[in-house]
Motif scaffolding. Sequence first.
Motif, PDB file in Angstrom:
ATOM      1  N   ASN A 181       0.790  -1.235   0.000  1.00 42.28           N
ATOM      2  CA  ASN A 181       0.000   0.000   0.000  1.00 42.28           C
ATOM      3  C   ASN A 181       0.821   1.283   0.000  1.00 42.28           C
ATOM      4  O   ASN A 181       0.251   2.370  -0.031  1.00 42.28           O
ATOM      5  CB  ASN A 181      -0.917   0.038   1.239  1.00 42.28           C
ATOM      6  CG  ASN A 181      -1.905  -1.118   1.244  1.00 42.28           C
ATOM      7  OD1 ASN A 181      -1.937  -1.894   0.275  1.00 42.28           O
ATOM      8  ND2 ASN A 181      -2.686  -1.249   2.294  1.00 42.28           N
ATOM      9  N   GLY A 182       2.141   1.158   0.066  1.00 40.70           N
ATOM     10  CA  GLY A 182       2.968   2.365   0.114  1.00 40.70           C
ATOM     11  C   GLY A 182       3.054   3.050  -1.238  1.00 40.70           C
ATOM     12  O   GLY A 182       2.521   2.566  -2.245  1.00 40.70           O
ATOM     13  N   ASP A 183       3.764   4.188  -1.247  1.00 47.17           N
ATOM     14  CA  ASP A 183       3.922   4.944  -2.482  1.00 47.17           C
ATOM     15  C   ASP A 183       5.061   4.360  -3.326  1.00 47.17           C
ATOM     16  O   ASP A 183       5.058   4.477  -4.550  1.00 47.17           O
ATOM     17  CB  ASP A 183       4.237   6.397  -2.109  1.00 47.17           C
ATOM     18  CG  ASP A 183       4.172   7.305  -3.305  1.00 47.17           C
ATOM     19  OD1 ASP A 183       3.136   7.274  -4.004  1.00 47.17           O
ATOM     20  OD2 ASP A 183       5.160   8.022  -3.566  1.00 47.17           O
ATOM     21  N   TYR A 184       6.031   3.715  -2.638  1.00 49.81           N
ATOM     22  CA  TYR A 184       7.201   3.196  -3.348  1.00 49.81           C
ATOM     23  C   TYR A 184       7.708   1.992  -2.556  1.00 49.81           C
ATOM     24  O   TYR A 184       7.660   1.997  -1.320  1.00 49.81           O
ATOM     25  CB  TYR A 184       8.285   4.277  -3.416  1.00 49.81           C
ATOM     26  CG  TYR A 184       9.307   4.048  -4.502  1.00 49.81           C
ATOM     27  CD1 TYR A 184       9.081   4.477  -5.796  1.00 49.81           C
ATOM     28  CD2 TYR A 184      10.496   3.390  -4.218  1.00 49.81           C
ATOM     29  CE1 TYR A 184      10.024   4.245  -6.794  1.00 49.81           C
ATOM     30  CE2 TYR A 184      11.440   3.170  -5.210  1.00 49.81           C
ATOM     31  CZ  TYR A 184      11.199   3.592  -6.496  1.00 49.81           C
ATOM     32  OH  TYR A 184      12.123   3.366  -7.482  1.00 49.81           O
ATOM     33  N   LEU A 185       8.176   0.931  -3.270  1.00 54.85           N
ATOM     34  CA  LEU A 185       8.532  -0.321  -2.588  1.00 54.85           C
ATOM     35  C   LEU A 185       9.972  -0.744  -2.921  1.00 54.85           C
ATOM     36  O   LEU A 185      10.350  -0.810  -4.090  1.00 54.85           O
ATOM     37  CB  LEU A 185       7.560  -1.423  -3.020  1.00 54.85           C
ATOM     38  CG  LEU A 185       7.758  -2.820  -2.434  1.00 54.85           C
ATOM     39  CD1 LEU A 185       7.622  -2.819  -0.912  1.00 54.85           C
ATOM     40  CD2 LEU A 185       6.737  -3.797  -3.040  1.00 54.85           C
ATOM     41  N   ILE A 186      10.745  -1.023  -1.870  1.00 53.16           N
ATOM     42  CA  ILE A 186      12.134  -1.464  -2.046  1.00 53.16           C
ATOM     43  C   ILE A 186      12.321  -2.834  -1.403  1.00 53.16           C
ATOM     44  O   ILE A 186      11.895  -3.057  -0.269  1.00 53.16           O
ATOM     45  CB  ILE A 186      13.116  -0.451  -1.394  1.00 53.16           C
ATOM     46  CG1 ILE A 186      13.027   0.905  -2.097  1.00 53.16           C
ATOM     47  CG2 ILE A 186      14.556  -0.985  -1.439  1.00 53.16           C
ATOM     48  CD1 ILE A 186      13.864   1.999  -1.451  1.00 53.16           C
ATOM     49  N   LYS A 187      12.957  -3.736  -2.130  1.00 53.79           N
ATOM     50  CA  LYS A 187      13.292  -5.070  -1.593  1.00 53.79           C
ATOM     51  C   LYS A 187      14.797  -5.124  -1.313  1.00 53.79           C
ATOM     52  O   LYS A 187      15.605  -4.846  -2.194  1.00 53.79           O
ATOM     53  CB  LYS A 187      12.920  -6.139  -2.634  1.00 53.79           C
ATOM     54  CG  LYS A 187      13.382  -7.555  -2.282  1.00 53.79           C
ATOM     55  CD  LYS A 187      13.117  -8.543  -3.446  1.00 53.79           C
ATOM     56  CE  LYS A 187      13.394  -9.986  -3.043  1.00 53.79           C
ATOM     57  NZ  LYS A 187      13.174 -10.958  -4.115  1.00 53.79           N
ATOM     58  N   ILE A 188      15.147  -5.513  -0.075  1.00 47.99           N
ATOM     59  CA  ILE A 188      16.563  -5.712   0.277  1.00 47.99           C
ATOM     60  C   ILE A 188      16.679  -7.126   0.817  1.00 47.99           C
ATOM     61  O   ILE A 188      16.031  -7.474   1.813  1.00 47.99           O
ATOM     62  CB  ILE A 188      17.032  -4.693   1.352  1.00 47.99           C
ATOM     63  CG1 ILE A 188      16.921  -3.258   0.822  1.00 47.99           C
ATOM     64  CG2 ILE A 188      18.468  -5.007   1.799  1.00 47.99           C
ATOM     65  CD1 ILE A 188      17.327  -2.174   1.824  1.00 47.99           C
ATOM     66  N   ASP A 189      17.494  -7.977   0.167  1.00 48.00           N
ATOM     67  CA  ASP A 189      17.466  -9.384   0.558  1.00 48.00           C
ATOM     68  C   ASP A 189      18.757 -10.105   0.166  1.00 48.00           C
ATOM     69  O   ASP A 189      19.515  -9.635  -0.680  1.00 48.00           O
ATOM     70  CB  ASP A 189      16.272 -10.069  -0.121  1.00 48.00           C
ATOM     71  CG  ASP A 189      16.006 -11.458   0.438  1.00 48.00           C
ATOM     72  OD1 ASP A 189      16.390 -11.724   1.585  1.00 48.00           O
ATOM     73  OD2 ASP A 189      15.437 -12.282  -0.294  1.00 48.00           O
TER      74      ASP A 189
END
Length: 318
Positions: A96-104
């Motif tokens: 639901n956010g404005d921008y999505l970052i994946k760190i993995d």
Amino acid sequence: MSTLDEIFEKIKKYNRIVIHRHQRPDPDAIGSQIGLATILRDSFPFKQIKVVGKQIDGLSWLGTVDEVDNDFYDDALVIVVDTANPPRVDDRRYENGDYLIKIDHHPNDDPYGDIMWVEEDASSSSELVYDFYEQFKDELKLSAEAARLLYAGIVGDTGRFLYPATSAHTHEVVARLMDTKFDMVAVNQKMDSMSEAVARLSAYVFENLQVETNGAAHIILTNEILEQFKLQDAGTAGIVSLPGKIDTVSCWAIFVEQQDHSYRVRLRSKGPVINELAKKHDGGGHPLASGAKAADTNEINDIITELNELAVKYGENK
Ligand code: AMP
């Protein structure tokens, strides 16, 4: 612009940031999540930085999650750490956010997010969070509390520096974390201690583990057995690595019955690659540490057969 630069630019841009991690969190999921939150809170006191997900009693010594209203997400940056695939993200509002970052640091089989930073060779997501700090340390702060969290994550995911993903760089990161003078002994004692119930379950596992001559091993923990030890699924985390201590065991499966009578499958290995097997059974993970699901005893038997095949093949090629 590098991926890290892009991530930092987004962090600087947004005043609301929510950090998610995976369901059934381990110390690396929580350490990287709250460790990153702590770095960002200390560095940008005017920003609102939240961490969400189910609060886990046994890991509350690491930190606690925040209450977050749905509308907080409207103009928020969402960062998901340590989570390979979307279904495993704890708290569905991550979308639901404005921008999505994946760190993995898991294999990137299931890409998601507007930016992804995935380093499969890293020991842990906590190591990646440290690397991020290191890259921008002129503008970021690493407190002893952040270091404590990241150290716990690294110790958790490397099995206390035993597993192959432990690199020279991992040790360098730990050295830099130790420079902050956090209480390392307190973390080590927490990570090394177990409840009496888990100690007694450990004895049960060694007593009842089925060990094959080909190197595969397995044990089935039914609800009835878990009740006998007054434990639930979450209480089995402490016994997952035990079969690997046996010198002849190369790979193993621990089947843990769930309330709906299906089984959670925890797969571990000292050599044979087991994540392809996990993927065939609704799971995934690292080459030597994966998870899957078994619907019933038929599927358990299939997994045991496949694990035996992997152990045999590994033994032949050694
Ligand atoms: P676990 O046995 O739950 O500690 O899981 C070990 C590793 O396997 C985790 O780090 C995850 O990467 C992965 N894993 C566990 N369960 C699943 C699943 N259902 N789907 C995908 N990956 C999983």
